[in-house]
Structures are given as structure tokens and as C-alpha cells.
Enzyme design. Structure first.
Site, PDB file in Angstrom:
ATOM      1  N   LYS A 191      13.798  11.120 -41.614  1.00 44.68           N
ATOM      2  CA  LYS A 191      15.153  11.187 -41.191  1.00 44.68           C
ATOM      3  C   LYS A 191      15.936  12.072 -41.551  1.00 44.68           C
ATOM      4  CE  LYS A 191      15.482   6.014 -41.460  1.00 44.68           C
ATOM      5  NZ  LYS A 191      16.019   4.893 -42.052  1.00 44.68           N
ATOM      6  N   HIS A 240     -12.922  -6.650 -25.231  1.00 47.65           N
ATOM      7  CA  HIS A 240     -13.230  -5.477 -24.344  1.00 47.65           C
ATOM      8  C   HIS A 240     -12.856  -4.245 -24.646  1.00 47.65           C
ATOM      9  CE1 HIS A 240     -14.756  -8.625 -21.733  1.00 47.65           C
ATOM     10  NE2 HIS A 240     -13.911  -9.240 -22.047  1.00 47.65           N
ATOM     11  N   GLU A 262       5.244  -2.047 -43.820  1.00 48.32           N
ATOM     12  CA  GLU A 262       6.421  -1.334 -44.542  1.00 48.32           C
ATOM     13  C   GLU A 262       6.475  -2.244 -45.839  1.00 48.32           C
ATOM     14  OE1 GLU A 262      10.025  -1.391 -42.333  1.00 48.32           O
ATOM     15  OE2 GLU A 262       9.594   0.422 -41.458  1.00 48.32           O
TER      16      GLU A 262
END
Lengths: 429, 429
Positions: free
Chosen positions: A414, A300, A279
Site C-alpha cells: 500500500k 474437468h 489472511e
């Protein structure tokens, strides 16, 4: 310092063409040192608030009693917040071995994740900390209202005032309105410290104190690190780290930064770092992509790609010696399984062997890798390490001429979500 | 099919220069269809074993009774395995709402993570499944010995034979030796199905059956998906997905593939996918880097970077409609907080609003995004979705001329770790 910054395997002379040359590093280090001076000398209020907060003591006298009160009356504590309002606290609280209160981080709004939490709690012994800087983060405000209703329906009407605390900015906002309406207290969120930089404020420290951690020691670690940087920028670890990050991105087209701690209790650190880096720097086409991993499990899963995929990664291992700790592999079983070399080895021995072997394997494959080695898994070390990454991020932002504060691009989403929620109910079905 | 593959926002005509042109897509789709035909027509035993396993029924008649027996005698079950030996089972088991037996995945060797698990269990009511294809994965074999010793010390000497099962290849190997020595049963690990492709074998299905899931339905979903692909390759979702992945990487320099499910129970899916994609394709300088994220939480952590950082990402959202589910935001509190638009909205409504808004915001910023939308969060859908990603990976490998099997590069690290463990004890201190 309570950690070592081991960067040898980032250089041409150790790993070949995938590394940075000594000349190149010198150039970037000069820029990095200058950037740090600019930051510390800056009059910018956000920068100053972040640099100064580890020095504060007085606010701890407010935070600690609030935490003590919650510890006393709560068996469980809901920490309601998302992104920067939870990742720092989660990272700190993972250190704690205290059994009560149990902390539950309510970060997401998936009904499958939220509903079972309430089913497991006693509303008479549950408290909550609601965290949102703006006080208007939709997920947090929505969950706050749901928690308050649950407390009011299942216990006395005084419950919120006795067992709830909000952390938010001064002024009118939805979270403040709820605190006023239901008479619970508010700790003021520093207006100059954004969520992802807030771990050393009450945002990180109140949950940490409830979890029984020594919050003064967290600040102490952060303070020591910051002081070291100011004293001698050219040899400070965060300056070297930022200079390497910039050199790798600008000179070697390395676009991915992997953070791979080798301790379960540090798994959350990589998620906190991921937000901090993404950010702060992911703006106007700039930035590199942080990737979280955990050793040894992700050996792994991801290691094949790191070793032999595209040479587009810089890998940071975070380690803390674990030798001779944990359960021991029994000699008789080891012999029956033909694994005599494991007889009597503790799990911590295995962990250390794998982390150092992975660092070496990466270097042998020409992949740049550094190690941040903590002396101990405690408050002071973690405080220092987190301050390391905060400074590294701020310095890199300056090197890239990016404003590390705010997250302007997410506003579109938003607004779109709000228009969907405000629309006719049918649209959601 | 039990999911929709929505790819409109991957194209130039919708998102501008960040997308693929219709011509380019047609070209890659032709290659992708051809690749699928080659795969299905291949005589390669690994490929055939992976494609055929969803059609099998008979082995379920072995797996289910073993699971029933464990369900009956165990309050807790340890699933000991790492990487491909645990990620698939974890992903499936997250679907389950069954309370007992509780499943504990022992994947890592950090003493801090391992020790507390034992402290919470009753050895008289705890079973274990040990999973390693080779039977020699150090972490798994080490943990197996520790679990066996704990059972033997705290309960009768018959405990392992009554409550333990190994899944490993036929032949001599450490895990097999332990099974022989302590008389517990072994389910044979298909020698042609590597860990990351093993979710539809006993590796994924035994833990899933213990968790109370319908394992035939998991296979059914996978089978339907595979059949659809064979019937009409040119319009099959995994062919389109692989063609897009290759087009993005080869024509648009997109080096990162983000998988972002919007349901908590699918958070593990992204980690399973991460291994599948990374280990299968990350070879000889090729591959793209998979990144896991979870919505909505990672909107508050990664979205700024995805929207406005470098244009090097292709983002896949996995959704499953949640409207009208979960707790509801109380109208009176919403009004007091000045959030009238949230009154009466369920948490699931918020989740749906955010996932579709994020898809739209990404498209508006010119970032390619697809959606895999599940009809339901159940065994059949998840089986189909996981088979989608298996096929997408195999097809992409063929397009890139990469061998999707094995993980040759990680051998260096294993050898180095073994030499450290075999060395004088002092070296580890």
C-alpha cells in the site's frame, strides 16, 4: 444443525497413509477443544465481538429499515467495497432470487469493468452502499467519489443523501468525510470486527436485506452453530475441522486446503473462505493455501491434479441435495443418443451423482476429503456454515499460535502504491 | 513480441534466498532449450498438431462463415461445454465488446444456474454450439439434449438445423448421433488436440468469431510466439518460464504457481491456465498447484498469505498498461475527503500503481514474482500469451518426464458417477 460434517474419508482406516490415524486425531482434537475453550473464555475484544454478534437482535432494527428504504427507491444498488467488505455480502446475496433491486458489486478498479456498469444504470433509480472499515481503502474511496460525482451530475443534488449509505468506523476518515459533505447516512462498522469476519454485521446483512433475504435467519443459523460448539466442544464440527486441518498440516505436510462447493450459488462461498483462511493464518511463514473450486466444472479442470498430483491437499466438498430438481433429460433424445441411462434424470440427479462419486474417487486414490452437506440452500444453513468456517479458522489460529486478526504484511504494498500515486504524473505514464 | 516477460525478481541477486541463482538458472535453461528442441522435433502427433495449428489458415474459411451465420440469426448463443471445451473460448470472448449475440456459457449442471438462463431467452432467436471432443461428456450431452428439447418445444422443428452446431470428433458418439438426428452441422474436433490445448482450433475460435473477434489475429499472435521460440530457444520466454518453474519446484520446493492478471477481462485467463497446468502436469505424484487470482481485488484477500505465509509460491502477474484510462477521480471530492493525491487520477492509474507496487512488495519480501506485460488487450497479444503458456506447459512436462496429454486419473470418478446414475432411481433420492 442444518448441515452434516462427514469426515470418515479423512482417516487412515478408510483411505490409507494419506489419512490421519485415530490416535493422532484424538491428540489434535484434545488441543482443538482446549483452543475453543480459550477462545470463548478470552477477554480479547475482537474475539468476543465475533462470537457475540450472532446473538444480537437490536441492530437488525436499524439495518432492516435502511434496507427497506433502499429497496423502495432503487432499481439498482451499487455495493462498493473490496475484500472483506464485499465477499461475505456476495456470498449471502447469491442465495436471493429477488429480481429488484439488482445488486452490482464494485470491487475492482479496472476501467473495463467499471465503465460499462454505469452505462447500464439509471442514475435516478440507483443507490449505493459504500463499505470500508477504515474508511480509507484506496480503491473503495476512489470508486465512492466516482459514484458520487456520477449521481450529482446526472440527478438532483439530494441524490446521495436519499440513496447512499456508508458502513465505516466512527471517527474521522475519508469515507466519513464524504458522508458528512454529501449528507448521506453512516452505519457504524464495529471497530472490533475486521472485514473478513464481518459477514454477520451490517457489512454482510445490509446488502443481504436489500436482496430480500431473511437476515434474522442468517444470524439464527450462526447462533445455533456457536451454541452447539460451546455446549460440547469435543464433538463440535468446527473443532473437528480445525483439528484435522492442523493434523494434516503438521503431521502430513498438507499445505493446500481446497473448498469445492457443488452448487453454483455457493461458488462465492469458496472465495469468501479463501480470504478468511489466507489472511487469518498466512503469517510468519505459517498457514496453508486455500484453493477455490466449483463442482462439477472443476472436475474437468482440477480433479486430475487432486487425484494423482502431489499428496499435498485436503479437499472439502460442500453439497446440498439437488435430486429431482431442475430440467429433465428427455427420454426420446437420450435413447437417440444411446444414453438411455440418462433418460428422465433431472440435472440435480446428475449433480448429486457426480459429487458423491468424486468424494469416493478421492478416497480411493488415498486423498483426504470431507463433506459439508447442507440440508437446504437457505439463510439459516448458510449462516451456520459460514460460522463453522469462522470458528474453524479461529481455532486453527490458536493451534498454530498465529494472531488471526490484521494483515500486517500488506502495508508495504500500500505504501509503495501511494508513493507511486503521489509522485509526478509522468511516472505513471 | 506483443508482451514482455520480466523475470528479474525471480533471482537470488534481487530477492535473496527465495530466488534462483544464476548458475541454477543456466543449468535449467539448458535443459529447457533441449526440451523445446525435442518437442519441436518430435513425431508425436498430439505435439505436432498443437504446434502446427496456429499456422493454419484454411479452416478459418470454414469457421468464419458458420460464425457469421450464427451472428446473423441469433440474439443469444449458448455455448455448451465444460473444462477445455469452454475455458479457452471464455478467455478469448472476454476481449469482445460486441453486444450481440450475447454468449452464455453453459458449463455446469446445477439447476439453479441453468434454469434462469432459459427464462431469459427467446427460443426463436437463440442458437447453440455444443462442444465435446469425445462427444460423450455427460454434463455436455445432458445439457445438449435439454437445449434441443427447449428449442423443439418452443419453436419450429427446423430450429436445431438452422441455429445449432456441434464441435466433436469424427465417428460415432452421442453428440454426433444428436447432430445426425436433428440435422445440425458438425465441425470436426481435431482428434490430436485435447480440450485444454484446443483454444486455437474451432473450439476457441468459433465462439470468438461469433463474439466479433478477429480470429486470424489470434492465430497470428500464437504463430509469432511459436516462431520466436523456434528461432532462438535459449532466449525464448516460454523456455525461460518453464525452466524457472522447474527450478523453483525441484530446487526450492515451490509447489504453487499463482497467476494473477490485473485486468478484469483477463480474469478468465487464470482459470484457463489453471486447467492447462493442473491437468497436464498433475500426474504420478508430480505437478505443482496453479492458483488463480485477480488484481487488485485479491490483494485484499490473498496477498497477506503470499507475502508472509509459507515460501511455497511463485507468482506471475499479467498486466497491460491502463494509465490515463477510465473515469477520473474528481478533484473537489478528493480534496473534501482529504485525498488530494488521488485528485485527477484515472482508475487505470490506480490499477497500474497497485500492480507495480505489488510486484515490488513481493520482491521485497523475498517472494519470486514475474510479470507478463501485454502491449495491448487485443487478439494478437492474447493469442501470443496463451501460446506462451501452452509451450511453457509442454516444456515443463518434458523437464519432469510427465505425459502432458490425457487425464487418466479422472476415469474412476466418471465410472462411479455412471454406476450411480444407472442404479435404481431410489438410490439418488
Amino acid at each position: 444443525m442444518p448441515y452434516k460434517h462427514i469426515i470418515d474419508n479423512c482417516f487412515v482406516n478408510r483411505i490409507g497413509a494419506g489419512g490421519v490415524s485415530a490416535d493422532c486425531f484424538r491428540r489434535f482434537l484434545a488441543k482443538g477443544s482446549a483452543a475453543l475453550s480459550e477462545i470463548t473464555g478470552s477477554a480479547d475484544q475482537e474475539t468476543q465481538a465475533i462470537l457475540r454478534i450472532p446473538e444480537q437482535h437490536k441492530d437488525l432494527e436499524t439495518i432492516q429499515p435502511v434496507a427497506d428504504q433502499l429497496r423502495e427507491c432503487c432499481k439498482d444498488l451499487l455495493v462498493v467495497g473490496t475484500g472483506g467488505s464485499s465477499l461475505g455480502a456476495r456470498t449471502l446475496c447469491a442465495l436471493s432470487q429477488t429480481a429488484t433491486p439488482r445488486l452490482w458489486f464494485l470491487e475492482n478498479i479496472d476501467p473495463d469493468g467499471v465503465d460499462p456498469i454505469f452505462d447500464n444504470l439509471d442514475p435516478k433509480r440507483t443507490g449505493a452502499v459504500f463499505i470500508s472499515k477504515s474508511g480509507s481503502t484506496t480503491e473503495t474511496v476512489g470508486l465512492t467519489m466516482i459514484v458520487l460525482e456520477w449521481l450529482l451530475e446526472n440527478t438532483s443534488s439530494n441524490a446521495p443523501s436519499e440513496r447512499c449509505v456508508a458502513i465505516t468506523e466512527r471517527g474521522d476518515n475519508p469515507l466519513h468525510d464524504l458522508a458528512r459533505g454529501y449528507k448521506f447516512s453512516v452505519l457504524e462498522h464495529d471497530p472490533f470486527i475486521g472485514g473478513r469476519f464481518s459477514v454477520f454485521s451490517s457489512v454482510g446483512l445490509l446488502p443481504a436485506a436489500v436482496a430480500g433475504l431473511d437476515i434474522a435467519a442468517i444470524r439464527q443459523g450462526a447462533r445455533e452453530l456457536a451454541e452447539t460448539c460451546l455446549k460440547d466442544p469435543a464433538s463440535a464440527a468446527p473443532v473437528a475441522g480445525a483439528s484435522l486441518a492442523a493434523a494434516f498440516a503438521d503431521e502430513l505436510d498438507i499445505s493446500i486446503s481446497v473448498l469445492m462447493p457443488y452448487r453454483d450459488r455457493l461458488a462465492g462461498l469458496a472465495l469468501w473462505y479463501r480470504q478468511l483462511w489466507a489472511e487469518s493464518l498466512g503469517k510468519e511463514g505459517r498457514g496453508t493455501t486455500p484453493v477455490q473450486a466449483t463442482g462439477t466444472v472443476d472436475q474437468h479442470s482440477q480433479l486430475q491434479l487432486y487425484l494423482d498430483g502431489p499428496a499435498d491437499k485436503w479437499i472439502s466438498l460442500v453439497t446440498c441435495p439437488a435430486a429431482n430438481t431442475g430440467r429433465t433429460i428427455p427420454a426420446d433424445l437420450a435413447s437417440e443418443a444411446g444414453q438411455g441411462h440418462l433418460a428422465g434424470k433431472a440435472l440435480g440427479d446428475l449433480l448429486d451423482a457426480f459429487s458423491s462419486a468424486t468424494a469416493e474417487a478421492l478416497a480411493q486414490h488415498g486423498r483426504p476429503v470431507r463433506e459439508l452437506r447442507l440440508d437446504a440452500l437457505d439463510e439459516r444453513s448458510l449462516g451456520a456454515l459460514m460460522m463453522h468456517f469462522v470458528l474453524e479458522t479461529l481455532i486453527t489460529a490458536r493451534l498454530w499460535n498465529v494472531n488471526p486478526f490484521g494483515q500486517p504484511a500488506v502495508e508495504t504494498g500500500k505504501t509503495l502504491a501511494m508513493s507511486r500515486l503521489a509522485g509526478p504524473k509522468g511516472r505513471l505514464a
